[in-house]
Design an enzyme around this catalytic site. Structure first.
Site, PDB file in Angstrom:
ATOM      1  N   SER A  31     -29.173 -43.346 -53.341  1.00 23.73           N
ATOM      2  CA  SER A  31     -29.621 -42.012 -52.851  1.00 23.73           C
ATOM      3  C   SER A  31     -30.098 -41.109 -53.825  1.00 23.73           C
ATOM      4  O   SER A  31     -31.113 -41.614 -54.634  1.00 23.73           O
ATOM      5  CB  SER A  31     -28.457 -41.398 -52.203  1.00 23.73           C
ATOM      6  OG  SER A  31     -28.699 -40.435 -51.482  1.00 23.73           O
ATOM      7  N   HIS A  41     -26.489 -44.664 -44.049  1.00 25.29           N
ATOM      8  CA  HIS A  41     -26.507 -44.314 -45.367  1.00 25.29           C
ATOM      9  C   HIS A  41     -25.256 -44.570 -45.925  1.00 25.29           C
ATOM     10  O   HIS A  41     -24.245 -44.038 -45.328  1.00 25.29           O
ATOM     11  CB  HIS A  41     -27.113 -42.941 -45.550  1.00 25.29           C
ATOM     12  CG  HIS A  41     -27.485 -42.240 -46.702  1.00 25.29           C
ATOM     13  ND1 HIS A  41     -28.742 -42.746 -47.499  1.00 25.29           N
ATOM     14  CD2 HIS A  41     -26.712 -41.677 -47.727  1.00 25.29           C
ATOM     15  CE1 HIS A  41     -28.603 -42.120 -48.560  1.00 25.29           C
ATOM     16  NE2 HIS A  41     -27.546 -41.611 -48.822  1.00 25.29           N
ATOM     17  N   ASP A  59     -30.744 -44.130 -41.185  1.00 28.15           N
ATOM     18  CA  ASP A  59     -30.879 -43.422 -42.252  1.00 28.15           C
ATOM     19  C   ASP A  59     -32.308 -42.614 -42.425  1.00 28.15           C
ATOM     20  O   ASP A  59     -33.387 -43.178 -42.101  1.00 28.15           O
ATOM     21  CB  ASP A  59     -30.776 -44.223 -43.636  1.00 28.15           C
ATOM     22  CG  ASP A  59     -30.751 -43.361 -44.847  1.00 28.15           C
ATOM     23  OD1 ASP A  59     -30.505 -42.371 -45.047  1.00 28.15           O
ATOM     24  OD2 ASP A  59     -30.514 -44.226 -46.041  1.00 28.15           O
TER      25      ASP A  59
END
Length: 354
Positions: A143, A327, A297
């Site tokens: 991320s 995610h 996501d």
């Protein structure tokens, strides 16, 4: 977090940090790995060193945790577990970076912390101290951490002081661009769990400032000044996404916004913050790359576009797309790589390519 902020009890980010602190575990060694909290280049890190005897030199990995540049910790149970398993599975020294966080610190501080740690670790004397092979070092992150890992890999190429080259980079559902928040993945997943569009825009804007005007402009996709509109070619998803991900969406270039935001917060146009903005000449020199993207996501298309650009630049890329995953799929669903196929694939790739 939103409710607490609305009540005036606590800032949104501070609530998220409290949750992260509750998840933090002390550095605890086990029969396989020695774990310590220390500092590299004056930046806190959690260090994982394999205990088992090795016939040769070990591998090395610098890892940047996720959390939208504003929360998360290398000592959170999920990240501690990930680093511990990585160290043991690969016989690798893992350096998990506790970079400084927003809103107290803004770009480029987070980037500079991870960069400083990586540059320090890549020194031949430091690698020798930990028995790490200089030819087998990688960076990785998930991320926001994937964003930082990608930016670090790019910047190392232009640093004449760094003699050791990365062998690989692993980017787990990375956030890579700040120009267009209306990609197909943002449209399709804007209200999905874990990372909604509104939450993502809030995290991105918070990386640069607490000024809500940037968040509002990003939310309406009107934050890029006219003189920077040439950068849209780097994130033009009609050129970079495969047909199956376009799904009938029609590309509309973002409308340029006012100049003031970019003048006050130029970071959102900086490749160190948005690695997809790097020119092709930069991408050519990058090491072999692993990218994990998830179907549900908002960041899916960031990763897919980077995969396509890297391939065009001649970089060997392994792209694992998980169409049914959310995610966070690498770290949160299962405690062991034996029970998490995404984590298993990631570790296997590192084992084969590092």
């Amino acid at each position: 977090a939103e409710f607490a902020e609305w009540l005036g009890v606590m800032h949104y980010v501070d609530v998220l940090k409290l949750v992260g602190m509750d998840e933090r575990v002390p550095p605890t060694s086990d029969e396989n790995v020695t774990v310590t909290d220390t500092e590299f280049a004056s930046v806190p890190v959690r260090l994982y060193v394999p205990r088992k005897g090795s016939e040769g030199l070990k591998r090395g990995l610098v890892y940047a945790h996720g959390g939208g540049w504003c929360f998360g910790d290398a000592g959170m149970k999920t990240y501690d577990q990930l680093s511990r398993q990585t160290s043991n599975y690969l016989d690798a020294v893992v350096v998990s970076v506790n970079y400084r966080l927003a809103p107290k610190y803004h770009f480029p501080v987070q980037f500079e912390d991870v960069y400083s740690v990586t540059k320090f670790f890549l020194q031949r004397s430091v690698l020798s101290q930990y028995g790490v092979d200089p030819a087998r070092v990688a960076v990785a992150g998930d991320s926001a951490g994937g964003n930082l890992a990608a930016a670090v890999a790019q910047q190392l190429l232009a640093d004449p002081e760094v003699q050791t080259k990365l062998k690989a980079q692993a980017l787990i559902y990375p956030a890579l661009q700040t120009l267009d928040f209306n990609l197909p993945s943002y449209q399709e997943n804007q209200d999905k769990p874990v990372l909604s569009k509104a939450f993502t825009v809030r995290l991105w804007s918070g990386y640069f400032t607490t000024d809500t005007s940037l968040r509002e402009a990003m939310a309406s996709n009107r934050h890029v000044p006219p003189e920077s509109s040439h950068l849209f070619r780097f994130v033009n998803w009609s050129d970079w996404l495969p047909e199956e991900l376009k799904r009938g969406h029609v590309y509309r270039s973002p409308v340029p916004g006012e100049r003031g935001l970019a003048q006050r917060y130029p970071g959102f146009l900086d490749p160190r913050a948005a690695p997809l903005l790097a020119p092709d000449a930069t991408l050519h020199g990058l090491p072999r790359t692993y990218v994990l993207t998830c179907g549900h996501d908002v960041l899916r298309d960031d990763g897919v576009m980077y995969v396509q650009r890297l391939r065009v630049a001649g970089v060997p890329v392994t792209h694992r797309h998980a169409p049914n995953a959310l995610h966070g799929a690498l770290t949160f669903p299962a405690p062991s790589h034996r029970e998490n196929r995404h984590l298993q694939h990631y570790l296997q790739w590192l084992n084969e390519n590092l």
